[in-house]
Scaffold this motif. Sequence first.
Motif, PDB file in Angstrom:
ATOM      1  N   ILE A 213       0.864  -1.178   0.000  1.00  0.00           N
ATOM      2  CA  ILE A 213       0.000   0.000   0.000  1.00  0.00           C
ATOM      3  C   ILE A 213       0.900   1.227   0.000  1.00  0.00           C
ATOM      4  CG2 ILE A 213      -1.754   1.285   1.266  1.00  0.00           C
ATOM      5  CD1 ILE A 213      -2.730  -1.433   2.322  1.00  0.00           C
ATOM      6  N   LYS A 214       0.779   2.000  -1.054  1.00  0.00           N
ATOM      7  CA  LYS A 214       1.647   3.165  -1.216  1.00  0.00           C
ATOM      8  C   LYS A 214       1.024   4.400  -0.574  1.00  0.00           C
ATOM      9  CE  LYS A 214       3.784   1.285  -5.268  1.00  0.00           C
ATOM     10  NZ  LYS A 214       4.047   1.352  -6.655  1.00  0.00           N
ATOM     11  N   GLU A 215       1.888   5.350  -0.303  1.00  0.00           N
ATOM     12  CA  GLU A 215       1.465   6.597   0.331  1.00  0.00           C
ATOM     13  C   GLU A 215       0.425   7.332  -0.504  1.00  0.00           C
ATOM     14  OE1 GLU A 215       3.471  10.728   1.949  1.00  0.00           O
ATOM     15  OE2 GLU A 215       4.741   8.971   1.681  1.00  0.00           O
ATOM     16  N   THR A 216       0.562   7.266  -1.818  1.00  0.00           N
ATOM     17  CA  THR A 216      -0.396   7.956  -2.685  1.00  0.00           C
ATOM     18  C   THR A 216      -1.808   7.381  -2.521  1.00  0.00           C
ATOM     19  OG1 THR A 216       0.186   6.496  -4.531  1.00  0.00           O
ATOM     20  CG2 THR A 216       1.291   8.630  -4.432  1.00  0.00           C
ATOM     21  N   MET A 217      -1.895   6.081  -2.325  1.00  0.00           N
ATOM     22  CA  MET A 217      -3.200   5.447  -2.126  1.00  0.00           C
ATOM     23  C   MET A 217      -3.835   5.933  -0.821  1.00  0.00           C
ATOM     24  SD  MET A 217      -3.996   1.399  -2.007  1.00  0.00           S
ATOM     25  CE  MET A 217      -5.043   0.858  -3.323  1.00  0.00           C
ATOM     26  N   VAL A 218      -3.041   5.972   0.225  1.00  0.00           N
ATOM     27  CA  VAL A 218      -3.544   6.440   1.522  1.00  0.00           C
ATOM     28  C   VAL A 218      -3.937   7.913   1.428  1.00  0.00           C
ATOM     29  CG1 VAL A 218      -2.982   6.787   3.958  1.00  0.00           C
ATOM     30  CG2 VAL A 218      -2.185   4.731   2.784  1.00  0.00           C
ATOM     31  N   THR A 219      -3.143   8.698   0.719  1.00  0.00           N
ATOM     32  CA  THR A 219      -3.428  10.121   0.556  1.00  0.00           C
ATOM     33  C   THR A 219      -4.756  10.338  -0.153  1.00  0.00           C
ATOM     34  OG1 THR A 219      -1.066  10.591   0.459  1.00  0.00           O
ATOM     35  CG2 THR A 219      -2.527  12.278  -0.401  1.00  0.00           C
ATOM     36  N   LYS A 220      -5.062   9.504  -1.134  1.00  0.00           N
ATOM     37  CA  LYS A 220      -6.327   9.638  -1.851  1.00  0.00           C
ATOM     38  C   LYS A 220      -7.512   9.187  -1.012  1.00  0.00           C
ATOM     39  CE  LYS A 220      -4.273   9.306  -6.358  1.00  0.00           C
ATOM     40  NZ  LYS A 220      -4.667  10.075  -7.458  1.00  0.00           N
ATOM     41  N   LEU A 221      -7.314   8.209  -0.146  1.00  0.00           N
ATOM     42  CA  LEU A 221      -8.389   7.702   0.698  1.00  0.00           C
ATOM     43  C   LEU A 221      -8.651   8.573   1.927  1.00  0.00           C
ATOM     44  CD1 LEU A 221      -7.593   3.876   0.761  1.00  0.00           C
ATOM     45  CD2 LEU A 221      -9.507   4.998  -0.395  1.00  0.00           C
ATOM     46  N   LEU A 222      -7.619   9.244   2.411  1.00  0.00           N
ATOM     47  CA  LEU A 222      -7.687   9.975   3.676  1.00  0.00           C
ATOM     48  C   LEU A 222      -8.868  10.939   3.799  1.00  0.00           C
ATOM     49  CD1 LEU A 222      -6.295  10.226   6.403  1.00  0.00           C
ATOM     50  CD2 LEU A 222      -4.833  11.976   5.415  1.00  0.00           C
ATOM     51  N   PRO A 223      -9.153  11.793   2.819  1.00  0.00           N
ATOM     52  CA  PRO A 223     -10.276  12.722   2.982  1.00  0.00           C
ATOM     53  C   PRO A 223     -11.612  12.008   3.181  1.00  0.00           C
ATOM     54  CG  PRO A 223      -8.982  13.310   1.043  1.00  0.00           C
ATOM     55  CD  PRO A 223      -8.447  12.018   1.558  1.00  0.00           C
ATOM     56  N   TYR A 224     -11.797  10.875   2.500  1.00  0.00           N
ATOM     57  CA  TYR A 224     -13.051  10.138   2.603  1.00  0.00           C
ATOM     58  C   TYR A 224     -13.157   9.407   3.945  1.00  0.00           C
ATOM     59  CZ  TYR A 224     -12.964  11.242  -2.306  1.00  0.00           C
ATOM     60  OH  TYR A 224     -12.889  11.922  -3.490  1.00  0.00           O
ATOM     61  N   ILE A 225     -12.032   8.903   4.410  1.00  0.00           N
ATOM     62  CA  ILE A 225     -12.018   8.237   5.715  1.00  0.00           C
ATOM     63  C   ILE A 225     -12.343   9.248   6.816  1.00  0.00           C
ATOM     64  CG2 ILE A 225     -10.568   7.039   7.404  1.00  0.00           C
ATOM     65  CD1 ILE A 225      -8.996   5.888   4.989  1.00  0.00           C
ATOM     66  N   LEU A 226     -11.689  10.408   6.769  1.00  0.00           N
ATOM     67  CA  LEU A 226     -11.925  11.436   7.794  1.00  0.00           C
ATOM     68  C   LEU A 226     -13.350  11.971   7.728  1.00  0.00           C
ATOM     69  CD1 LEU A 226      -8.531  13.355   7.672  1.00  0.00           C
ATOM     70  CD2 LEU A 226      -9.275  11.614   9.309  1.00  0.00           C
ATOM     71  N   LYS A 227     -13.872  12.135   6.536  1.00  0.00           N
ATOM     72  CA  LYS A 227     -15.258  12.585   6.390  1.00  0.00           C
ATOM     73  C   LYS A 227     -16.211  11.544   6.981  1.00  0.00           C
ATOM     74  CE  LYS A 227     -18.257  14.674   2.953  1.00  0.00           C
ATOM     75  NZ  LYS A 227     -18.392  15.074   1.556  1.00  0.00           N
ATOM     76  N   GLY A 228     -15.887  10.283   6.777  1.00  0.00           N
ATOM     77  CA  GLY A 228     -16.699   9.213   7.352  1.00  0.00           C
ATOM     78  C   GLY A 228     -16.657   9.209   8.866  1.00  0.00           C
ATOM     79  N   LEU A 229     -15.484   9.464   9.442  1.00  0.00           N
ATOM     80  CA  LEU A 229     -15.370   9.508  10.899  1.00  0.00           C
ATOM     81  C   LEU A 229     -16.211  10.638  11.489  1.00  0.00           C
ATOM     82  CD1 LEU A 229     -11.556   8.880  11.491  1.00  0.00           C
ATOM     83  CD2 LEU A 229     -13.443   7.272  11.827  1.00  0.00           C
ATOM     84  N   LYS A 230     -16.343  11.731  10.753  1.00  0.00           N
ATOM     85  CA  LYS A 230     -17.109  12.890  11.223  1.00  0.00           C
ATOM     86  C   LYS A 230     -18.609  12.753  10.986  1.00  0.00           C
ATOM     87  CE  LYS A 230     -13.272  16.020  10.352  1.00  0.00           C
ATOM     88  NZ  LYS A 230     -12.772  17.107   9.506  1.00  0.00           N
ATOM     89  N   SER A 231     -19.007  11.777  10.198  1.00  0.00           N
ATOM     90  CA  SER A 231     -20.411  11.640   9.825  1.00  0.00           C
ATOM     91  C   SER A 231     -21.278  11.346  11.043  1.00  0.00           C
ATOM     92  CB  SER A 231     -20.578  10.526   8.787  1.00  0.00           C
ATOM     93  OG  SER A 231     -21.929  10.369   8.469  1.00  0.00           O
ATOM     94  N   ARG A 232     -22.236  12.209  11.281  1.00  0.00           N
ATOM     95  CA  ARG A 232     -23.187  12.009  12.381  1.00  0.00           C
ATOM     96  C   ARG A 232     -24.487  11.411  11.870  1.00  0.00           C
ATOM     97  NH1 ARG A 232     -22.136  17.722  15.309  1.00  0.00           N
ATOM     98  NH2 ARG A 232     -20.174  17.127  16.263  1.00  0.00           N
ATOM     99  N   ALA A 233     -24.826  11.768  10.665  1.00  0.00           N
ATOM    100  CA  ALA A 233     -26.115  11.358  10.115  1.00  0.00           C
ATOM    101  C   ALA A 233     -26.082   9.945   9.544  1.00  0.00           C
ATOM    102  CB  ALA A 233     -26.560  12.342   9.038  1.00  0.00           C
ATOM    103  N   ILE A 234     -24.929   9.515   9.050  1.00  0.00           N
ATOM    104  CA  ILE A 234     -24.851   8.198   8.416  1.00  0.00           C
ATOM    105  C   ILE A 234     -23.833   7.348   9.177  1.00  0.00           C
ATOM    106  CG2 ILE A 234     -24.460   6.957   6.260  1.00  0.00           C
ATOM    107  CD1 ILE A 234     -25.087   9.602   4.824  1.00  0.00           C
ATOM    108  N   LEU A 235     -24.330   6.579  10.137  1.00  0.00           N
ATOM    109  CA  LEU A 235     -23.442   5.768  10.965  1.00  0.00           C
ATOM    110  C   LEU A 235     -22.754   4.674  10.160  1.00  0.00           C
ATOM    111  CD1 LEU A 235     -25.447   5.456  14.293  1.00  0.00           C
ATOM    112  CD2 LEU A 235     -23.497   6.911  13.776  1.00  0.00           C
TER     113      LEU A 235
END
Length: 102
Positions: free
Chosen positions: A38-60
Amino acid sequence: KAVKVHTMQDPQAPSPLRVMMSFYASTIVGALEVTETIKETMVTKLLPYILKGLKSRAILDYKAASYLIIGQLANKTTMQGLLVQTFVKGICKHISPQLSLE
């Protein structure tokens, strides 16, 4: 757009986006599982979506998908301290009592 429409619903009600979030989680986790390195570029592309998911209150289910993806990343890679801090901070700051029971 589908996420925006369904976020206005009661968080306690069953999520109509459950199928979409299950597909999202299984696709990303599966891709990480079969990837040898797993390369850093892959993690970098996934990171915004993962963090947005962690913040999601409406969609558990989105939050649960983020937990699964973080778990797979932790299993497959050695993460740098800053990334671990970001994930731990996001998990602790936006913890959901409903998900802690599952």
